[in-house]
Write a protein that holds these residues in place. Structure first.
Motif, PDB file in Angstrom:
ATOM      1  N   ILE A  94       3.873 -10.556   1.333  1.00  0.00           N
ATOM      2  CA  ILE A  94       4.041  -9.115   1.743  1.00  0.00           C
ATOM      3  C   ILE A  94       3.365  -8.133   0.992  1.00  0.00           C
ATOM      4  N   ASP A  95       3.215  -8.605  -0.444  1.00  0.00           N
ATOM      5  CA  ASP A  95       2.581  -7.786  -1.200  1.00  0.00           C
ATOM      6  C   ASP A  95       0.969  -7.521  -0.817  1.00  0.00           C
ATOM      7  N   ALA A  96       0.486  -8.544  -0.122  1.00  0.00           N
ATOM      8  CA  ALA A  96      -1.068  -8.010   0.308  1.00  0.00           C
ATOM      9  C   ALA A  96      -0.921  -6.839   1.103  1.00  0.00           C
ATOM     10  N   PHE A 116      11.136 -10.046 -13.046  1.00  0.00           N
ATOM     11  CA  PHE A 116      12.008 -10.743 -11.827  1.00  0.00           C
ATOM     12  C   PHE A 116      11.946 -10.066 -10.556  1.00  0.00           C
ATOM     13  N   LEU A 117      12.091 -10.656  -9.332  1.00  0.00           N
ATOM     14  CA  LEU A 117      12.057 -10.186  -8.121  1.00  0.00           C
ATOM     15  C   LEU A 117      12.398  -8.539  -7.997  1.00  0.00           C
ATOM     16  N   GLY A 118      11.778  -7.871  -7.625  1.00  0.00           N
ATOM     17  CA  GLY A 118      11.834  -6.372  -7.287  1.00  0.00           C
ATOM     18  C   GLY A 118      11.850  -5.557  -8.502  1.00  0.00           C
ATOM     19  N   ALA A 119      11.483  -6.068  -9.783  1.00  0.00           N
ATOM     20  CA  ALA A 119      11.666  -5.470 -10.776  1.00  0.00           C
ATOM     21  C   ALA A 119      10.675  -4.075 -11.026  1.00  0.00           C
ATOM     22  N   GLY A 120       9.393  -4.092  -9.912  1.00  0.00           N
ATOM     23  CA  GLY A 120       8.525  -2.878  -9.897  1.00  0.00           C
ATOM     24  C   GLY A 120       7.270  -3.251 -10.169  1.00  0.00           C
ATOM     25  N   LYS A 121       6.734  -4.534 -10.021  1.00  0.00           N
ATOM     26  CA  LYS A 121       5.388  -4.771 -10.317  1.00  0.00           C
ATOM     27  C   LYS A 121       4.487  -4.329  -9.344  1.00  0.00           C
ATOM     28  N   THR A 122       4.816  -4.483  -8.153  1.00  0.00           N
ATOM     29  CA  THR A 122       3.619  -3.812  -7.398  1.00  0.00           C
ATOM     30  C   THR A 122       3.522  -2.173  -7.370  1.00  0.00           C
ATOM     31  N   THR A 123       4.801  -1.605  -7.537  1.00  0.00           N
ATOM     32  CA  THR A 123       4.737  -0.143  -7.704  1.00  0.00           C
ATOM     33  C   THR A 123       3.758   0.050  -8.959  1.00  0.00           C
ATOM     34  N   ALA A 143       9.776  10.658 -15.558  1.00  0.00           N
ATOM     35  CA  ALA A 143       8.529  10.237 -14.792  1.00  0.00           C
ATOM     36  C   ALA A 143       8.977   9.095 -13.795  1.00  0.00           C
ATOM     37  N   ALA A 144      10.081   8.639 -13.862  1.00  0.00           N
ATOM     38  CA  ALA A 144      10.091   7.636 -12.718  1.00  0.00           C
ATOM     39  C   ALA A 144      10.196   8.004 -11.273  1.00  0.00           C
ATOM     40  N   SER A 145       9.505   7.499 -10.560  1.00  0.00           N
ATOM     41  CA  SER A 145       9.245   7.931  -9.308  1.00  0.00           C
ATOM     42  C   SER A 145       8.556   7.009  -8.421  1.00  0.00           C
ATOM     43  N   SER A 203       4.638 -13.957  -8.978  1.00  0.00           N
ATOM     44  CA  SER A 203       5.738 -13.690  -8.112  1.00  0.00           C
ATOM     45  C   SER A 203       7.275 -13.350  -9.023  1.00  0.00           C
ATOM     46  N   GLY A 204       8.182 -13.009  -8.358  1.00  0.00           N
ATOM     47  CA  GLY A 204       9.460 -12.593  -9.355  1.00  0.00           C
ATOM     48  C   GLY A 204       9.984 -13.653 -10.061  1.00  0.00           C
ATOM     49  N   VAL A 205       9.658 -14.951  -9.452  1.00  0.00           N
ATOM     50  CA  VAL A 205      10.340 -16.212 -10.134  1.00  0.00           C
ATOM     51  C   VAL A 205       9.696 -16.948 -11.018  1.00  0.00           C
ATOM     52  N   GLY A 228       4.708   7.802 -10.176  1.00  0.00           N
ATOM     53  CA  GLY A 228       4.876   8.485 -11.494  1.00  0.00           C
ATOM     54  C   GLY A 228       4.961   7.715 -12.614  1.00  0.00           C
ATOM     55  N   PHE A 229       6.144   6.883 -12.634  1.00  0.00           N
ATOM     56  CA  PHE A 229       6.653   6.008 -13.508  1.00  0.00           C
ATOM     57  C   PHE A 229       5.561   4.996 -14.147  1.00  0.00           C
ATOM     58  N   GLY A 230       4.717   4.463 -13.166  1.00  0.00           N
ATOM     59  CA  GLY A 230       3.740   3.450 -13.695  1.00  0.00           C
ATOM     60  C   GLY A 230       2.406   4.407 -14.354  1.00  0.00           C
ATOM     61  N   LEU A 235      10.626  -1.366 -19.389  1.00  0.00           N
ATOM     62  CA  LEU A 235      11.823  -1.234 -18.522  1.00  0.00           C
ATOM     63  C   LEU A 235      11.598  -0.196 -17.504  1.00  0.00           C
ATOM     64  N   THR A 236      11.735  -0.603 -16.269  1.00  0.00           N
ATOM     65  CA  THR A 236      11.670   0.136 -15.216  1.00  0.00           C
ATOM     66  C   THR A 236      12.860   0.866 -14.640  1.00  0.00           C
ATOM     67  N   LYS A 237      12.826   1.612 -13.666  1.00  0.00           N
ATOM     68  CA  LYS A 237      14.030   2.162 -13.046  1.00  0.00           C
ATOM     69  C   LYS A 237      14.999   2.842 -14.042  1.00  0.00           C
ATOM     70  N   THR A 238      14.425   3.478 -15.314  1.00  0.00           N
ATOM     71  CA  THR A 238      15.405   4.001 -16.006  1.00  0.00           C
ATOM     72  C   THR A 238      15.999   5.278 -15.296  1.00  0.00           C
ATOM     73  N   ASP A 239      15.473   5.828 -14.338  1.00  0.00           N
ATOM     74  CA  ASP A 239      15.813   6.848 -13.452  1.00  0.00           C
ATOM     75  C   ASP A 239      17.408   6.489 -12.965  1.00  0.00           C
ATOM     76  N   LEU A 240      17.682   5.255 -12.865  1.00  0.00           N
ATOM     77  CA  LEU A 240      18.666   4.561 -12.018  1.00  0.00           C
ATOM     78  C   LEU A 240      19.872   4.422 -13.122  1.00  0.00           C
ATOM     79  N   VAL A 241      19.625   4.803 -14.451  1.00  0.00           N
ATOM     80  CA  VAL A 241      20.835   4.435 -15.330  1.00  0.00           C
ATOM     81  C   VAL A 241      20.938   5.536 -16.300  1.00  0.00           C
ATOM     82  N   VAL A 274       9.989  -2.122   4.238  1.00  0.00           N
ATOM     83  CA  VAL A 274      11.572  -2.410   4.090  1.00  0.00           C
ATOM     84  C   VAL A 274      11.682  -3.007   2.701  1.00  0.00           C
ATOM     85  N   GLN A 275      12.483  -2.394   1.918  1.00  0.00           N
ATOM     86  CA  GLN A 275      12.796  -3.082   0.619  1.00  0.00           C
ATOM     87  C   GLN A 275      14.227  -3.199   0.310  1.00  0.00           C
ATOM     88  N   MET A 276      14.740  -4.231  -0.311  1.00  0.00           N
ATOM     89  CA  MET A 276      15.936  -4.338  -0.892  1.00  0.00           C
ATOM     90  C   MET A 276      15.954  -5.324  -2.072  1.00  0.00           C
TER      91      MET A 276
HETATM   92  N1  LIG Z   1      14.270   4.381  -8.584  1.00  0.00           N
HETATM   93  C1  LIG Z   1      13.186   3.296  -8.925  1.00  0.00           C
HETATM   94  N2  LIG Z   1      12.746   2.607  -8.166  1.00  0.00           N
HETATM   95  C2  LIG Z   1      11.582   2.035  -8.397  1.00  0.00           C
HETATM   96  C3  LIG Z   1      11.035   2.267  -9.590  1.00  0.00           C
HETATM   97  N3  LIG Z   1       9.857   1.306  -9.660  1.00  0.00           N
HETATM   98  C4  LIG Z   1       9.761   0.634  -8.449  1.00  0.00           C
HETATM   99  N4  LIG Z   1      11.071   1.017  -7.758  1.00  0.00           N
HETATM  100  C5  LIG Z   1      11.498   0.424  -6.357  1.00  0.00           C
HETATM  101  O1  LIG Z   1      12.101  -0.953  -6.602  1.00  0.00           O
HETATM  102  C6  LIG Z   1      11.680  -1.703  -5.267  1.00  0.00           C
HETATM  103  C7  LIG Z   1      10.801  -2.811  -5.695  1.00  0.00           C
HETATM  104  O2  LIG Z   1       9.803  -2.557  -6.250  1.00  0.00           O
HETATM  105  P1  LIG Z   1       8.465  -3.371  -6.186  1.00  0.00           P
HETATM  106  O3  LIG Z   1       7.350  -2.692  -6.861  1.00  0.00           O
HETATM  107  O4  LIG Z   1       8.250  -3.921  -4.979  1.00  0.00           O
HETATM  108  O5  LIG Z   1       8.815  -4.535  -7.012  1.00  0.00           O
HETATM  109  P2  LIG Z   1       8.287  -6.198  -7.163  1.00  0.00           P
HETATM  110  O6  LIG Z   1       8.420  -6.399  -8.565  1.00  0.00           O
HETATM  111  O7  LIG Z   1       6.644  -5.948  -7.078  1.00  0.00           O
HETATM  112  O8  LIG Z   1       8.871  -6.970  -6.284  1.00  0.00           O
HETATM  113  P3  LIG Z   1       8.676  -8.430  -6.103  1.00  0.00           P
HETATM  114  O9  LIG Z   1       7.047  -8.747  -5.828  1.00  0.00           O
HETATM  115  O10 LIG Z   1       9.360  -8.794  -4.584  1.00  0.00           O
HETATM  116  O11 LIG Z   1       9.179  -9.053  -7.158  1.00  0.00           O
HETATM  117  C8  LIG Z   1      10.757  -0.532  -4.413  1.00  0.00           C
HETATM  118  O12 LIG Z   1      11.654  -0.243  -3.445  1.00  0.00           O
HETATM  119  C9  LIG Z   1      10.239   0.507  -5.282  1.00  0.00           C
HETATM  120  O13 LIG Z   1      10.293   1.569  -4.647  1.00  0.00           O
HETATM  121  C10 LIG Z   1      11.502   2.860 -10.314  1.00  0.00           C
HETATM  122  O14 LIG Z   1      11.119   3.258 -11.577  1.00  0.00           O
HETATM  123  N5  LIG Z   1      12.849   3.547 -10.222  1.00  0.00           N
END
Ligand SMILES: Nc1nc2c(ncn2[C@@H]2O[C@H](COP(=O)(O)OP(=O)(O)OP(=O)(O)O)[C@@H](O)[C@H]2O)c(=O)[nH]1
Length: 351
Positions: free
Chosen positions: A47-49, A15-22, A191-193, A100-102, A198-200, A157-163, A282-284
């Motif tokens: 924007i991803d480009a 989904f949107l912002g899950a961390g795919k590009t990271t 490792a999540a950064s 895309s996230g959708v 680092g996470f990836g 599962l991403t963003k495990t550092d936030l939970v 800019v990320q939200m």
């Molecule tokens: N704290 C934390 N933030 C993360 C992690 N992975 C990604 N982020 C942040 O989450 C936001 C979205 O990450 P993206 O990699 O752009 O997500 P995406 O899935 O590509 O987004 P869309 O293409 O818009 O769907 C960015 O601000 C990243 O820095 C993680 O493991 N931990």
């Protein structure tokens, strides 16, 4: 002459912002394989480009609409071109499609599987541990996530550092209910950064991008389970900055957006206290925002600034160059503020 081996294709969804590009950037940073990348952003400007830190990596962008709702011919023509290699004619070792996230990533894989030159390696769907449980229960977007998870070969599962551990368990339980039987792994929180990938990198090193053997072929779900509606269920609005913006006013605008805005991303020339604009990502995601300097492509030392700015186009080329900036907002249809209101709001952040 021997026939070419089919090129393995990994579809990266979530989904949107899950961390795919990271994750994709972490993969590219390893520099151990020749990747062909296809990205599909939902908004009118890709924007991803601008965010994928590639060098010597061939990338094709599909913009304006969700791949899984578009014609198979467009997607597959682009994939076939990627598989044939660049100007040097050397094919990539692997193709990664960032949907895309959708999008329904399984649908994207099913279309790609029609090409004899491609071999679907797996559908890997990312889940934001801090947001998945809430999103799954959401009336407007829950179905989209359920479909993405249930049709995955592997959920990361991403963003495990936030939970905390309880939050992680809650996310895992909600996802397991939505996608019974689908393999799921969580990144180690230590490792999540988001900054250095680092996470990836940890996930990639642990073999996390390889779905369990046999699952890809086994998951051929009936056609009526396909999401043809993603384009209709979500809406986006894009804004070109045409010059620098003020940091304080940008933050005020972001935090004033209604909660229905699920995702904001872009690259803008943001001027801080010294008044000098710097290309800023800019990320939200939900209510959580980050502003970070636009990084140089992996392997480059020079920042991705300067030189004659290419035209700002739908492909995302030129974003981040002097004075060129763009922002995309995405919401469930009906939850996006009216375009004239958004225009007024963001025009007011210009310097
Ligand atoms: N704290 C934390 N933030 C993360 C992690 N992975 C990604 N982020 C942040 O989450 C936001 C979205 O990450 P993206 O990699 O752009 O997500 P995406 O899935 O590509 O987004 P869309 O293409 O818009 O769907 C960015 O601000 C990243 O820095 C993680 O493991 N931990």
């Amino acid at each position: 002459m021997t026939a070419r081996q089919p090129i393995p294709v990994t579809v990266l969804g979530g989904f949107l912002g899950a961390g795919k590009t990271t994750l994709l950037n972490a993969l590219l940073a390893r520099g151990d394989r020749r990747y062909g990348i296809m990205v599909n952003d939902f908004g009118a400007i890709n924007i991803d480009a601008a965010l994928i830190r590639r060098r010597d990596t061939r990338m094709i962008t599909l913009t304006n609409g969700c791949m899984c709702c578009g014609p198979a011919a467009d997607q597959n023509a682009a994939l076939t071109a990627l598989a044939e290699g660049g100007d040097d004619g050397i094919p990539p070792d692997q193709i990664v499609i960032e949907t895309s996230g959708v999008a329904d990533p399984r649908r994207v894989a099913q279309l790609a599987a029609l090409e004899p030159t491609l071999l679907i390696d797996g559908v890997v769907v990312l889940a934001d541990a801090s947001a998945a449980a809430g999103l799954l229960a959401d009336r407007l977007v829950g179905d989209t996530l359920i479909r993405q998870f249930a049709r995955a070969d592997l959920i990361l599962l991403t963003k495990t550092d936030l939970v905390n551990p309880a939050g992680l368990a809650q996310a895992q339980a909600a996802i397991a209910r939505a996608a019974p039987g689908v393999a799921m792994i969580a990144s180690p929180a230590s490792a999540a950064s988001p900054d250095d990938g680092g996470f990836g990198a940890a996930l990639v090193a642990s073999g996390g991008l390889s779905p369990p053997a046999g699952t890809a072929a086994a998951r051929h779900l009936p056609d009526d389970d396909i999401d043809h509606q993603a384009d209709a269920r979500f809406s986006s609005w894009s804004w070109a900055s045409r010059g620098p913006v003020d940091r304080g006013r940008l933050l005020a605008a972001l935090t004033a957006l209604p909660p229905g805005v699920l995702r904001v991303k872009g690259v803008l020339p943001v001027a801080g206290a010294d008044g000098r604009p710097a290309a800023t990502v800019v990320q939200m995601v939900g209510r959580r925002w980050r502003l970070t300097p636009l990084a140089a492509p992996i392997g480059d030392t020079a920042p991705a600034l300067g030189g004659p700015p290419p035209a700002l186009g739908k492909t995302g080329r030129g974003i981040g160059h002097d004075g060129q900036g763009a922002l995309v907002l995405i919401a469930a249809t009906g939850a996006l503020p009216a375009a004239p209101d958004l225009q007024t709001m963001f025009d007011a952040i210009r310097l």
